[in-house]
Structure formats: C-alpha cells, structure tokens
Scaffold this motif. Structure first.
Motif, PDB file in Angstrom:
ATOM      1  N   VAL A   3      14.703 105.445 -18.338  1.00 55.48           N
ATOM      2  CA  VAL A   3      15.868 104.172 -18.967  1.00 55.48           C
ATOM      3  C   VAL A   3      16.986 104.063 -18.001  1.00 55.48           C
ATOM      4  CG1 VAL A   3      17.195 103.952 -21.203  1.00 55.48           C
ATOM      5  CG2 VAL A   3      15.094 105.041 -21.251  1.00 55.48           C
ATOM      6  N   THR A   4      17.166 102.937 -17.520  1.00 57.73           N
ATOM      7  CA  THR A   4      18.253 102.422 -16.896  1.00 57.73           C
ATOM      8  C   THR A   4      19.025 101.607 -17.879  1.00 57.73           C
ATOM      9  OG1 THR A   4      16.847 102.684 -14.869  1.00 57.73           O
ATOM     10  CG2 THR A   4      18.846 101.311 -14.816  1.00 57.73           C
ATOM     11  N   GLU A   5      20.287 101.726 -18.098  1.00 62.80           N
ATOM     12  CA  GLU A   5      21.347 101.146 -18.675  1.00 62.80           C
ATOM     13  C   GLU A   5      22.681 100.721 -18.101  1.00 62.80           C
ATOM     14  OE1 GLU A   5      22.085 102.810 -22.702  1.00 62.80           O
ATOM     15  OE2 GLU A   5      22.050 104.849 -21.840  1.00 62.80           O
ATOM     16  N   GLN A   6      23.281  99.716 -18.388  1.00 62.26           N
ATOM     17  CA  GLN A   6      24.581  99.592 -18.030  1.00 62.26           C
ATOM     18  C   GLN A   6      25.703  99.944 -19.036  1.00 62.26           C
ATOM     19  OE1 GLN A   6      25.604  97.873 -14.759  1.00 62.26           O
ATOM     20  NE2 GLN A   6      23.470  98.376 -14.408  1.00 62.26           N
ATOM     21  N   VAL A   7      26.420 100.947 -18.578  1.00 62.88           N
ATOM     22  CA  VAL A   7      27.546 101.640 -19.408  1.00 62.88           C
ATOM     23  C   VAL A   7      28.886 101.015 -18.935  1.00 62.88           C
ATOM     24  CG1 VAL A   7      28.356 103.879 -20.491  1.00 62.88           C
ATOM     25  CG2 VAL A   7      26.039 103.316 -19.934  1.00 62.88           C
ATOM     26  N   GLN A   8      29.575 100.737 -20.031  1.00 57.71           N
ATOM     27  CA  GLN A   8      30.995 100.134 -19.821  1.00 57.71           C
ATOM     28  C   GLN A   8      31.945 101.345 -19.328  1.00 57.71           C
ATOM     29  OE1 GLN A   8      33.051  97.891 -22.783  1.00 57.71           O
ATOM     30  NE2 GLN A   8      34.602  97.110 -21.433  1.00 57.71           N
ATOM     31  N   GLU A   9      32.510 101.119 -18.121  1.00 56.55           N
ATOM     32  CA  GLU A   9      33.296 102.375 -17.595  1.00 56.55           C
ATOM     33  C   GLU A   9      34.820 102.090 -18.004  1.00 56.55           C
ATOM     34  OE1 GLU A   9      33.135 104.709 -13.479  1.00 56.55           O
ATOM     35  OE2 GLU A   9      33.868 102.713 -13.121  1.00 56.55           O
ATOM     36  N   ALA A  10      35.222 100.835 -17.897  1.00 58.60           N
ATOM     37  CA  ALA A  10      36.582 100.657 -18.233  1.00 58.60           C
ATOM     38  C   ALA A  10      36.368  99.055 -18.931  1.00 58.60           C
ATOM     39  CB  ALA A  10      37.375 100.391 -17.013  1.00 58.60           C
TER      40      ALA A  10
END
Length: 165
Positions: free
Chosen positions: A50-57
């Motif tokens: 699973v590849t996902e974009q996670v909000q860092e800021a």
C-alpha cells in the motif's frame, strides 16, 4: 576416463521442475497412501503493498485567507503478507511418474481436444505440455504444470473408482 558433465547440463537439471515423488521412497505428505505417487507444489505468498500520501504539515494561510505555504505530503509505503508461501502435496498418476510415453500422449490428446495443447503428440512431457496442464488445472484450483490425479480423472485418463461414481 570419466568426463564431467558440462555446466549447462548441471544447471538445466537444477532448474528443471521436480517430478512427482513416489511414496515408496518415503517422500510425500504425512497421510500418503502407500504405492501412490505425489508431486509437491508451492503456492506463492500473497503480498499487499500500500502506497499512500500522508500529510506531513498542513497548509498555512495569511490573515486574508490566502495560502502562504501549501500542505506538505510524504509518500509512505507499507507491505504485509496476506498469505504466506506454502507447500502442498497432490497425488499424480504413477504412469506420469514412470514417464509412460503412451500415457503422456493421451494427456496431450486430451488437452488438444480442449484446445489447450497445440503441439505434436509426442509422448514427451515437454514445456508445451506443462503449460497446457497448468492452463487446465489453474481454474480448478491447482497452479501446477504437473498433472494431478484429479485432473487426470476429469480428463478421462484415469478410472474413477468407487469414490468417483
């Protein structure tokens, strides 16, 4: 004088699929029937990535509500095993184990009648025969190029006996 085998022959033998193993040699599943022949199959592991974009800021806005700095995201990839690699034993016709050219020719004819084998009827269990056997067995739940006894029965190559009536 004994001459060593060329390296190519040794490598080809090491890469060749394992033939069915007769129980008489003591190899096979724990519940093997005496005198039956077996082949070992491997079921591949099922892995999920699973590849996902996670909000860092989060984004930043000024007093007027305009975006001053966009949100920053990082890509995170995780992998997990859904099903581990496994080993399964299945019974196979002993005539196949013995390399019976007549039996293998019957297998080739049966697969040709089902439009799975397009080669010559040679009585040799070659790569084309293995591919055809795999194409026949995979939809039936066995992903192997070695003919199972159940597939041989469904092809009409082996007598059904009492349990198959």
């Amino acid at each position: 004088m004994i001459r060593p085998l060329p390296l190519v022959l040794l490598l080809a033998a090491a890469c060749a699929p394992a033939p069915p193993v007769p129980v008489a040699r003591g190899l096979g599943p724990p519940d093997a029937r005496p005198g039956a022949c077996y082949a070992r199959g491997l079921t591949p592991a099922v892995i999920e990535t699973v590849t996902e974009q996670v909000q860092e800021a989060p984004e930043r806005r000024d007093a007027a509500g305009r975006v001053v700095a966009p949100a920053r995201f990082v890509t995170q990839t995780s992998t997990r095993i859904l099903r581990a690699r496994g080993e399964n034993w299945f019974e196979t016709p002993c005539a196949l184990r013995a390399g019976s050219a007549d039996f293998i020719a019957q297998v080739q004819r049966a697969l040709a009648a089902r439009a799975l084998y397009g080669g010559a009827i040679t009585g040799v269990y070659d790569a084309a025969t293995r591919r055809a056997v795999r194409a026949y067995q995979t939809p039936r739940g066995l992903d192997s190029g070695t003919l199972s006894l159940e597939a041989a029965k469904s092809l009409g190559l082996v007598a059904l006996g009492r349990d198959g009536v």
